[in-house]
Design an enzyme around this catalytic site. Structure first.
Site, mmCIF file in Angstrom:
data_model
loop_
_atom_site.group_PDB
_atom_site.id
_atom_site.type_symbol
_atom_site.label_atom_id
_atom_site.label_comp_id
_atom_site.label_asym_id
_atom_site.label_seq_id
_atom_site.Cartn_x
_atom_site.Cartn_y
_atom_site.Cartn_z
ATOM 1 N N CYS A 114 4.935 4.690 -4.038
ATOM 2 C CA CYS A 114 4.834 3.985 -5.323
ATOM 3 C C CYS A 114 3.662 4.527 -6.134
ATOM 4 C CB CYS A 114 4.696 2.481 -5.098
ATOM 5 S SG CYS A 114 6.243 1.739 -4.504
ATOM 6 N N GLN B 176 0.829 -1.212 0.000
ATOM 7 C CA GLN B 176 0.000 0.000 0.000
ATOM 8 C C GLN B 176 0.866 1.267 0.000
ATOM 9 O OE1 GLN B 176 -3.138 0.681 -0.500
ATOM 10 N NE2 GLN B 176 -3.759 -1.444 -0.714
ATOM 11 N N SER B 177 2.034 1.208 -0.623
ATOM 12 C CA SER B 177 2.944 2.360 -0.620
ATOM 13 C C SER B 177 2.349 3.575 -1.331
ATOM 14 C CB SER B 177 4.246 1.955 -1.328
ATOM 15 O OG SER B 177 4.997 3.109 -1.669
ATOM 16 N N ASN B 178 2.328 4.685 -0.621
ATOM 17 C CA ASN B 178 1.894 5.954 -1.230
ATOM 18 C C ASN B 178 2.964 6.486 -2.171
ATOM 19 O OD1 ASN B 178 -0.526 6.280 0.472
ATOM 20 N ND2 ASN B 178 0.999 6.342 2.099
#
Ligand SMILES: *Cc1c(COP(=O)(O)O)cnc(C)c1O
Length: 327
Positions: free
Chosen positions: A79, A75-77
Site C-alpha cells: 500500500c 503496515q502494508s508495504n
C-alpha cells in the site's frame, strides 16, 4: 524463450545492487550468501512492489484510470509503494487497510498519509474484501477506477519478477546460485521467479519462505502460485505449464501468524544488522532470513552451495509498533 514486450511505467531505479554477505556467511560457517537488494528499488524506501507496480500501473494509465484502490494490512508495504506511485502519476489513491485506526501513525501508515492517500479501515477484511463496494461508490461519483490486486499479485505483477530474474542474469549468471530464497506471501514474486527460471532455463531452486498462512485465493497458496505462473506466461504470449515440481514453498516458519514477530525474526534482524549493516523488516524479510539461518544451522545446504537471499524490502515497518518490544 522470451516474453513479448509489455508496457511499463518507470517508478524505480534498476538494476538493484547484488552484494555478497561475507560477514554473515563467515559467521554461519555455511554456504556463501548473497543478497539482491530490492529494498533499494528507490520508490519511497523501496521494496518488491515497485517492480510489480511498474507493469500494473502502466495498465491503469492505458485504461485512463484517474483513481486507484488497493488493500493490505495496516503496515502494508504494498500500500505504501502504491500510494507513492499514485503521487508520481497524479492518481487519486484509496487504501483499504485491515484493522482499526490506531492512536498514532507509524511506519508505512505514516507514509501513506504523507502521500495523501485516502485510508479506509476494514476491520477483519485485510485482503480487499471491501474493494468492490468502494469501487462502485467512487464510480458513482464519476471516477475512473482501477483496482490494483492484493499484493500486486496478478499476471502483470508476476511478469515483473520474471524480468527481475533476467536483470539478475545481467549481474551474475542465475545458476551461480544453487538456491534463491525470499519471503513469499501474496504469490507474484514466487510465480514470477518460477517463470523467469523457465525462460532462462536456469537450475537454481526458487525457494519461497511462506509468511502468511491464509490466502485470498479460494485455492491453496501453492495452487495459486502455480496458476499465476501459467497465467503470467500466457499474458506474455507463451504457453507454459507449471506443476508442484516447480514449486518450493516452505511452510516451516509461519511462527505465531502473519505480522507477529517472534524470536526467529528478532534474531535475524539483529544478526544481519550487526554483521552487514543491513536492515530487514519484522514481517517478511526478518522471517525469511530467520528461515534461511535456521536451514544453514540444520545443514540443509552443502558447502558448495551458494545462496541468493532476495531482499524484498519492508524496512519502514521497523518504525512501527512491531519493534517497541525489546530487541
Ligand atoms: C509483499 C511483500 C513480500 C511478499 O511478496 P509477494 O509477491 O506478495 O509474495 C515480501 N516481502 C515484503 C517486504 C513485502 O512487502
Amino acid at each position: 524463450m522470451k516474453l513479448q514486450n509489455i508496457a511499463k511505467t518507470s517508478l524505480g531505479y534498476f538494476p538493484t545492487p547484488l552484494i555478497e554477505l561475507k560477514n554473515l556467511s563467515r559467521l554461519l560457517q555455511g554456504p556463501r550468501i548473497w543478497m539482491k537488494r530490492d529494498d533499494l528499488t528507490g520508490l519511497a524506501l523501496g521494496g518488491n512492489k515497485t517492480r510489480k507496480l511498474e507493469y500494473i500501473l502502466a495498465e491503469a494509465l492505458a485504461l485512463n484510470a484517474d483513481t486507484i484502490i488497493t488493500a493490505g494490512a495496516a503496515q502494508s508495504n504494498h500500500c505504501r509503494q502504491t500510494a507513492a506511485a499514485a503521487a508520481i502519476l497524479q492518481l487519486e489513491c484509496h487504501l483499504v487497510l485491515g484493522g482499526e485506526a490506531p492512536p498514532a501513525l507509524t511506519g508505512n501508515l505514516l507514509l501513506n498519509k504523507l502521500f495523501k492517500s485516502h485510508i479506509h479501515w476494514a476491520g477483519e477484511n485485510r485482503k480487499g474484501e471491501d474493494i468492490p463496494e468502494l469501487a462502485a461508490q467512487l464510480e458513482r461519483q464519476g471516477k475512473k477506477v482501477y483496482v490494483v490486486p492484493y499484493g500486486g499479485s496478478s499476471p502483470l505483477g508476476a511478469i515483473a519478477y520474471a524480468q527481475a530474474l533476467t536483470e539478475l542474469q545481467t549481474q551474475l549468471t542465475v545458476d551461480s546460485f544453487s538456491h534463491i530464497i525470499f519471503a513469499s506471501s501474496s504469490g507474484a514474486t514466487q510465480a514470477g521467479l518460477m517463470l523467469g527460471k523457465k525462460l532462462l532455463q536456469a537450475k537454481s531452486e526458487i525457494h519461497g519462505i511462506q509468511i502468511d498462512k491464509t490466502t485470498t485465493a479460494k485455492s491453496t497458496l501453492s495452487d495459486f502460485i502455480i496458476d499465476l505462473a501459467r497465467k503470467a506466461a500466457a499474458r506474455g504470449g507463451l504457453e507454459l505449464g507449471f506443476s508442484h515440481e516447480d514449486l518450493h514453498l516452505n511452510p516451516n516458519y509461519l511462527g505465531d501468524g502473519y505480522g507477529i514477530m517472534g524470536n526467529l525474526e528478532k534474531k535475524a534482524i539483529n544478526l544481519v544488522a550487526q554483521t552487514e549493516g543491513i536492515l530487514l523488516d519484522p514481517v517478511y524479510t526478518g522471517r525469511a532470513m530467520g528461515g534461511l539461518i535456521d536451514m544453514v544451522r540444520r545443514q540443509r545446504f552443502e558447502a558448495k552451495d551458494s545462496i541468493l537471499f532476495w531482499h524484498t524490502g519492508g524496512t519502514p515497518a521497523l518504525f512501527s509498533e512491531a519493534l517497541t518490544m525489546d530487541i
